[in-house]
Design a protein around this motif. Structure first.
Motif, PDB file in Angstrom:
ATOM      1  N   UNK A   3      33.857  32.914  -5.529  1.00 38.05           N
ATOM      2  CA  UNK A   3      34.891  32.857  -6.600  1.00 38.05           C
ATOM      3  C   UNK A   3      34.353  33.318  -7.934  1.00 38.05           C
ATOM      4  N   UNK A   4      35.155  33.822  -8.831  1.00 39.92           N
ATOM      5  CA  UNK A   4      34.989  33.898 -10.141  1.00 39.92           C
ATOM      6  C   UNK A   4      35.446  32.843 -10.994  1.00 39.92           C
ATOM      7  N   UNK A   5      34.847  32.058 -11.818  1.00 38.40           N
ATOM      8  CA  UNK A   5      35.329  31.077 -12.481  1.00 38.40           C
ATOM      9  C   UNK A   5      34.844  31.444 -14.000  1.00 38.40           C
ATOM     10  N   UNK A   6      35.595  30.547 -14.928  1.00 34.84           N
ATOM     11  CA  UNK A   6      35.323  30.875 -16.300  1.00 34.84           C
ATOM     12  C   UNK A   6      35.179  29.514 -17.012  1.00 34.84           C
ATOM     13  N   UNK A   7      34.460  29.411 -17.896  1.00 38.58           N
ATOM     14  CA  UNK A   7      34.318  28.075 -18.898  1.00 38.58           C
ATOM     15  C   UNK A   7      34.728  28.549 -20.349  1.00 38.58           C
ATOM     16  N   UNK A   8      35.481  27.911 -20.927  1.00 37.85           N
ATOM     17  CA  UNK A   8      35.962  28.011 -22.271  1.00 37.85           C
ATOM     18  C   UNK A   8      35.616  26.783 -23.211  1.00 37.85           C
ATOM     19  N   UNK A   9      35.349  27.083 -24.590  1.00 37.23           N
ATOM     20  CA  UNK A   9      35.346  25.943 -25.519  1.00 37.23           C
ATOM     21  C   UNK A   9      34.095  25.610 -26.002  1.00 37.23           C
ATOM     22  N   UNK A  10      33.574  24.223 -26.311  1.00 37.07           N
ATOM     23  CA  UNK A  10      32.389  24.014 -26.795  1.00 37.07           C
ATOM     24  C   UNK A  10      31.466  23.578 -25.564  1.00 37.07           C
ATOM     25  N   UNK A  11      31.253  24.618 -24.807  1.00 36.78           N
ATOM     26  CA  UNK A  11      30.559  24.335 -23.460  1.00 36.78           C
ATOM     27  C   UNK A  11      29.013  24.465 -23.696  1.00 36.78           C
ATOM     28  N   UNK A  12      28.527  24.540 -24.829  1.00 41.17           N
ATOM     29  CA  UNK A  12      27.040  24.200 -24.864  1.00 41.17           C
ATOM     30  C   UNK A  12      26.668  23.056 -25.406  1.00 41.17           C
ATOM     31  N   UNK A  13      27.346  22.893 -26.475  1.00 39.18           N
ATOM     32  CA  UNK A  13      27.220  21.584 -27.232  1.00 39.18           C
ATOM     33  C   UNK A  13      27.615  20.430 -26.415  1.00 39.18           C
ATOM     34  N   UNK A  14      28.930  20.576 -25.605  1.00 41.25           N
ATOM     35  CA  UNK A  14      29.236  19.502 -24.876  1.00 41.25           C
ATOM     36  C   UNK A  14      28.341  19.419 -23.513  1.00 41.25           C
ATOM     37  N   UNK A  15      27.405  20.001 -23.382  1.00 39.10           N
ATOM     38  CA  UNK A  15      26.586  20.353 -22.084  1.00 39.10           C
ATOM     39  C   UNK A  15      27.192  20.602 -20.840  1.00 39.10           C
ATOM     40  N   UNK A  16      28.500  21.174 -21.185  1.00 36.69           N
ATOM     41  CA  UNK A  16      29.250  21.474 -19.649  1.00 36.69           C
ATOM     42  C   UNK A  16      28.753  22.792 -18.964  1.00 36.69           C
ATOM     43  N   UNK A  17      28.272  23.924 -19.922  1.00 40.56           N
ATOM     44  CA  UNK A  17      27.418  24.990 -19.061  1.00 40.56           C
ATOM     45  C   UNK A  17      26.028  24.652 -18.425  1.00 40.56           C
ATOM     46  N   UNK A  18      25.287  23.776 -19.094  1.00 43.04           N
ATOM     47  CA  UNK A  18      24.181  23.205 -18.221  1.00 43.04           C
ATOM     48  C   UNK A  18      24.533  22.403 -17.241  1.00 43.04           C
TER      49      UNK A  18
END
Length: 406
Positions: A3-18
């Motif tokens: 699947x293709x997924x997306x992440x939006x917002x303060x995804x680095x500061x909130x540690x969501x991307x990691x």
């Protein structure tokens, strides 16, 4: 699955991307980042688009972390019996959640963790399992669901944004209390809703007098507690003791526990706490102030209770549902929940709170503070300290603010 997924917002500061990348690797998945844009200022949001390969369980976890999956109509299945869920039911988080119904995203009402989503008249509602009836349409699978975890901005706007380090008693308590007082005053002035959850230590340490003052000042819109604190509050007003211990000297009188039982008996003779206030039997204290200031209270029972008081709800599931009424109101009006030295009621309440409600935990036990902070909200403030010290300081700071002092 791919699947293709997306992440939006303060995804680095909130540690969501990691967290997303760690989850993919830990669960044996694979990924390829197609696009990554990092915000260049403190207010800019970031964006990531990636291809992910993995099993269904991986995508369930990514969705809980806030990953945006391709739009698909939500799937439902009827409950086979009262209190029984269909196989493959979706278990909720306490973050804002949306489901895709009839071509539009609809927000789930009354969200909390470890429950299910039921579709009623085209509207998604979060319910605990015990309230599900036979034939209710329960959301199953992960398709058509979107979760929005709270995100921490780069530049914190209030006291809750500063608590990013580990739980410790070595915190600048004076500074935190001043900032907390400002947040509470802002809430009260904007018709916000503040819930206080209190344990027996609030009565033992003398913090109950400060709590009564908070109620008089309008900084309490609902009170959650157990039979233990409620009885101690009454006993303290009638005899000046808590479980037979003198409130001034700390001395435990021989046979003083009888005061505890007499306090219960006096309220039972009156019929309720409200009636005891109206009859002039109960003339002060936290519960007295609740009655006088029309502040609702929920007293939930437990297996160890004496009496109990006639106001105590001994069916814990009914007590939960009564507490939820005020939690929903706090969520609608903009709210805060303050948990004072209460492991059992504090953790129970914490599990019912949406992550959007600001949460304050004050306890001498670091475990309790850590346990509540680990719920996954950035809107939490933990203070490892004695409520008998913190609450009076908080009252003084609020009085300064009301007088226009800094």
């Amino acid at each position: 699955m791919r699947e293709i997924i997306e992440l939006k917002g303060h995804i680095i500061d909130s540690m969501i991307l990691p967290k997303v990348l760690d989850t993919i690797m830990d669960m044996g998945g694979d990924f390829e980042i197609l696009e990554l844009r990092v915000g260049k200022t403190k207010t800019d949001e970031s964006y990531c688009k990636m291809i992910v390969e993995g099993d269904e369980k991986l995508f369930e976890e990514l969705e809980k972390l806030g990953a945006i999956l391709p739009k698909k109509e939500v799937k439902v299945a009827p409950a086979p019996a009262d209190g029984v869920l269909p196989d493959g039911f979706y278990a909720t988080t306490h973050h804002p959640t949306y489901v895709y119904i009839n071509g539009e995203w609809k927000k789930v009402k009354h969200i909390e963790m470890d429950c299910v989503i039921v579709i009623e008249n085209g509207e998604p509602i979060c319910k605990r399992q015990g309230l599900v009836k036979k034939g209710d349409l329960v959301v199953v699978g992960r398709e058509g669901i979107r979760v929005e975890p709270p995100q921490r901005p780069r530049e914190p706007t209030d006291v809750f944004g500063f608590m990013t380090s580990e739980v410790s008693a070595e915190k600048p308590v004076n500074s935190l209390i001043k900032k907390l007082a400002m947040e509470m005053k802002k809430l009260r002035d904007n018709d916000g809703f503040i819930i206080h959850v209190v344990g027996t230590a609030v009565a033992h340490t003398g913090a109950d007098e400060a709590l009564a003052e908070l109620i008089r000042m309008g900084y309490c819109q609902a009170l959650f507690t157990g039979n233990g604190f409620a009885v101690m509050d009454v006993e303290k007003q009638l005899f000046g003791t808590t479980l037979g211990m003198d409130k001034n000297t700390g001395r435990v009188y021989k046979g003083g526990y009888r005061n505890h039982l007499v306090a219960i008996n006096e309220i039972r003779k009156a019929g309720s706490i409200r009636k005891a206030v109206e009859m002039g039997i109960l003339k002060s204290g936290v519960l007295y102030e609740c009655v006088k200031n029309n502040v609702p209270f929920v007293i939930a029972g437990s297996i160890r209770d004496d009496g109990p008081l006639p106001d105590t709800i001994t069916d814990v599931m009914k007590a939960q549902d009564e507490m939820r009424k005020y939690i929903w109101e706090a969520d609608e009006r903009g709210g805060m929940c303050m948990i004072w030295a209460s492991m059992l009621h504090g953790i129970a309440t914490g599990n019912m709170l949406p992550s959007t409600i600001k949460t304050v935990i004050v306890d001498m036990n670091p475990y309790v503070v850590t346990r509540l902070l680990d719920r996954g909200t950035t809107h939490a403030l933990g203070i490892v300290s004695d409520p008998g010290v913190v609450m009076p300081m908080l009252v003084q700071e609020l009085k300064k603010l009301e007088k226009g002092e800094e």
